[in-house]
Design a protein around this motif. Structure first.
Motif, PDB file in Angstrom:
ATOM      1  N   VAL A  67       0.826  -1.201   0.000  1.00  0.00           N
ATOM      2  CA  VAL A  67       0.000   0.000   0.000  1.00  0.00           C
ATOM      3  C   VAL A  67       0.868   1.262   0.000  1.00  0.00           C
ATOM      4  CG1 VAL A  67      -1.778   1.271   1.276  1.00  0.00           C
ATOM      5  CG2 VAL A  67      -1.831  -1.225   1.219  1.00  0.00           C
ATOM      6  N   VAL A  68       1.958   1.212   0.729  1.00  0.00           N
ATOM      7  CA  VAL A  68       2.842   2.377   0.865  1.00  0.00           C
ATOM      8  C   VAL A  68       4.128   2.130   0.077  1.00  0.00           C
ATOM      9  CG1 VAL A  68       4.128   3.822   2.489  1.00  0.00           C
ATOM     10  CG2 VAL A  68       1.915   2.877   3.152  1.00  0.00           C
ATOM     11  N   ALA A  69       4.480   3.090  -0.735  1.00  0.00           N
ATOM     12  CA  ALA A  69       5.716   2.984  -1.523  1.00  0.00           C
ATOM     13  C   ALA A  69       6.918   3.214  -0.610  1.00  0.00           C
ATOM     14  CB  ALA A  69       5.716   4.002  -2.649  1.00  0.00           C
ATOM     15  N   PRO A  70       8.009   2.497  -0.851  1.00  0.00           N
ATOM     16  CA  PRO A  70       9.225   2.745  -0.061  1.00  0.00           C
ATOM     17  C   PRO A  70       9.803   4.116  -0.407  1.00  0.00           C
ATOM     18  CG  PRO A  70       9.652   1.139  -1.788  1.00  0.00           C
ATOM     19  CD  PRO A  70       8.187   1.447  -1.828  1.00  0.00           C
ATOM     20  N   PRO A  71      10.595   4.670   0.492  1.00  0.00           N
ATOM     21  CA  PRO A  71      11.239   5.950   0.191  1.00  0.00           C
ATOM     22  C   PRO A  71      12.101   5.843  -1.067  1.00  0.00           C
ATOM     23  CG  PRO A  71      11.551   5.378   2.501  1.00  0.00           C
ATOM     24  CD  PRO A  71      10.950   4.181   1.820  1.00  0.00           C
ATOM     25  N   ALA A  72      12.065   6.889  -1.869  1.00  0.00           N
ATOM     26  CA  ALA A  72      12.848   6.934  -3.107  1.00  0.00           C
ATOM     27  C   ALA A  72      13.892   8.035  -2.995  1.00  0.00           C
ATOM     28  CB  ALA A  72      11.933   7.216  -4.295  1.00  0.00           C
ATOM     29  N   PHE A  73      15.028   7.776  -3.597  1.00  0.00           N
ATOM     30  CA  PHE A  73      16.101   8.762  -3.640  1.00  0.00           C
ATOM     31  C   PHE A  73      16.728   8.742  -5.021  1.00  0.00           C
ATOM     32  CE2 PHE A  73      15.753   7.453   0.765  1.00  0.00           C
ATOM     33  CZ  PHE A  73      15.656   8.675   1.399  1.00  0.00           C
ATOM     34  N   VAL A  74      17.252   9.867  -5.414  1.00  0.00           N
ATOM     35  CA  VAL A  74      17.972   9.967  -6.679  1.00  0.00           C
ATOM     36  C   VAL A  74      19.454  10.040  -6.336  1.00  0.00           C
ATOM     37  CG1 VAL A  74      18.353  11.326  -8.769  1.00  0.00           C
ATOM     38  CG2 VAL A  74      16.052  11.199  -7.769  1.00  0.00           C
ATOM     39  N   ILE A  75      20.234   9.165  -6.947  1.00  0.00           N
ATOM     40  CA  ILE A  75      21.684   9.187  -6.794  1.00  0.00           C
ATOM     41  C   ILE A  75      22.245   9.762  -8.091  1.00  0.00           C
ATOM     42  CG2 ILE A  75      23.769   7.834  -6.352  1.00  0.00           C
ATOM     43  CD1 ILE A  75      21.678   7.675  -4.088  1.00  0.00           C
ATOM     44  N   VAL A  76      22.964  10.863  -7.987  1.00  0.00           N
ATOM     45  CA  VAL A  76      23.517  11.530  -9.173  1.00  0.00           C
ATOM     46  C   VAL A  76      25.030  11.403  -9.133  1.00  0.00           C
ATOM     47  CG1 VAL A  76      23.700  13.684 -10.457  1.00  0.00           C
ATOM     48  CG2 VAL A  76      21.589  13.159  -9.214  1.00  0.00           C
ATOM     49  N   LYS A  77      25.565  10.686 -10.095  1.00  0.00           N
ATOM     50  CA  LYS A  77      27.021  10.525 -10.208  1.00  0.00           C
ATOM     51  C   LYS A  77      27.622  11.853 -10.636  1.00  0.00           C
ATOM     52  CE  LYS A  77      30.965   8.156 -11.152  1.00  0.00           C
ATOM     53  NZ  LYS A  77      31.865   9.253 -11.351  1.00  0.00           N
ATOM     54  N   ARG A  78      28.585  12.317  -9.863  1.00  0.00           N
ATOM     55  CA  ARG A  78      29.274  13.569 -10.209  1.00  0.00           C
ATOM     56  C   ARG A  78      30.273  13.301 -11.319  1.00  0.00           C
ATOM     57  NH1 ARG A  78      31.586  15.947  -4.769  1.00  0.00           N
ATOM     58  NH2 ARG A  78      32.533  17.343  -6.272  1.00  0.00           N
ATOM     59  N   ARG A  79      30.394  14.244 -12.218  1.00  0.00           N
ATOM     60  CA  ARG A  79      31.352  14.125 -13.322  1.00  0.00           C
ATOM     61  C   ARG A  79      32.768  14.135 -12.767  1.00  0.00           C
ATOM     62  NH1 ARG A  79      28.931  12.297 -17.513  1.00  0.00           N
ATOM     63  NH2 ARG A  79      29.769  13.594 -19.143  1.00  0.00           N
ATOM     64  N   ASN A  80      33.608  13.250 -13.279  1.00  0.00           N
ATOM     65  CA  ASN A  80      35.018  13.167 -12.892  1.00  0.00           C
ATOM     66  C   ASN A  80      35.215  12.947 -11.389  1.00  0.00           C
ATOM     67  OD1 ASN A  80      35.807  13.687 -15.613  1.00  0.00           O
ATOM     68  ND2 ASN A  80      35.411  15.861 -15.245  1.00  0.00           N
ATOM     69  N   ALA A  81      34.308  12.209 -10.770  1.00  0.00           N
ATOM     70  CA  ALA A  81      34.422  11.919  -9.337  1.00  0.00           C
ATOM     71  C   ALA A  81      34.066  10.453  -9.108  1.00  0.00           C
ATOM     72  CB  ALA A  81      33.489  12.833  -8.538  1.00  0.00           C
ATOM     73  N   SER A  82      34.512   9.926  -7.989  1.00  0.00           N
ATOM     74  CA  SER A  82      34.228   8.525  -7.663  1.00  0.00           C
ATOM     75  C   SER A  82      32.768   8.364  -7.246  1.00  0.00           C
ATOM     76  CB  SER A  82      35.144   8.060  -6.531  1.00  0.00           C
ATOM     77  OG  SER A  82      34.822   8.762  -5.344  1.00  0.00           O
ATOM     78  N   ILE A  83      32.314   7.124  -7.227  1.00  0.00           N
ATOM     79  CA  ILE A  83      30.927   6.837  -6.858  1.00  0.00           C
ATOM     80  C   ILE A  83      30.630   7.312  -5.433  1.00  0.00           C
ATOM     81  CG2 ILE A  83      31.301   4.467  -6.035  1.00  0.00           C
ATOM     82  CD1 ILE A  83      28.320   5.629  -8.137  1.00  0.00           C
TER      83      ILE A  83
END
Length: 140
Positions: A67-83
């Motif tokens: 019934v309830v969706a889990p929390p969502a997050f956006v992970i944005v990879k930075r250019r020229n940077a590690s994960i």
């Protein structure tokens, strides 16, 4: 996914399903399920990324009869940077809930204002008064 697993958490890729896509990664951390929408783009479009993450979390829950969706997050990879240096996009209310304060509530406003320096009043300097030495009586 590999980075989250390296930290000891469950993480799996989710299958692409077009309009019924459920996100890129599902992870469970401290018993809580999260849906992660991962982006590696030159141009950031946060409103679009965020809408997509919410829709996909809803799709994830619907496909599992939740019934309830889990929390969502956006992970944005930075250019020229590690994960590890990626950005996490989430709503302020979710961030506050995760803060290490009782029920996610800020209990003091002291941290939000900059204290003003008090006016320093110089007191007049007093000369140090040395006690007089008593002269010893000379015995005859």
């Amino acid at each position: 996914m590999k980075y989250i697993r390296s930290l000891g958490h469950f993480a799996e890729r989710l299958a692409k399903a077009g309009a019924s896509d459920e996100g890129d990664i599902v992870t469970i951390i401290a018993g809580q399920t999260y849906i992660l929408e991962c982006k590696n783009r030159k141009k950031l479009d946060l409103p679009t990324f965020w809408s997509e993450a919410l829709k996909e979390a809803h799709n994830y829950a619907k496909a599992r009869g939740q019934v309830v969706a889990p929390p969502a997050f956006v992970i944005v990879k930075r250019r020229n940077a590690s994960i590890e240096q990626s950005w996490v996009i989430q709503p302020l209310e979710k961030w506050i809930e995760q803060m290490p304060v009782p029920q996610g509530q800020i209990t003091s406003s002291e941290g939000w204002s900059t204290p003003q320096p008090e006016e320093v009043k110089e007191e007049p300097k007093q000369e140090e008064v040395k006690p007089k030495r008593k002269k010893k009586a000379v015995e005859e």
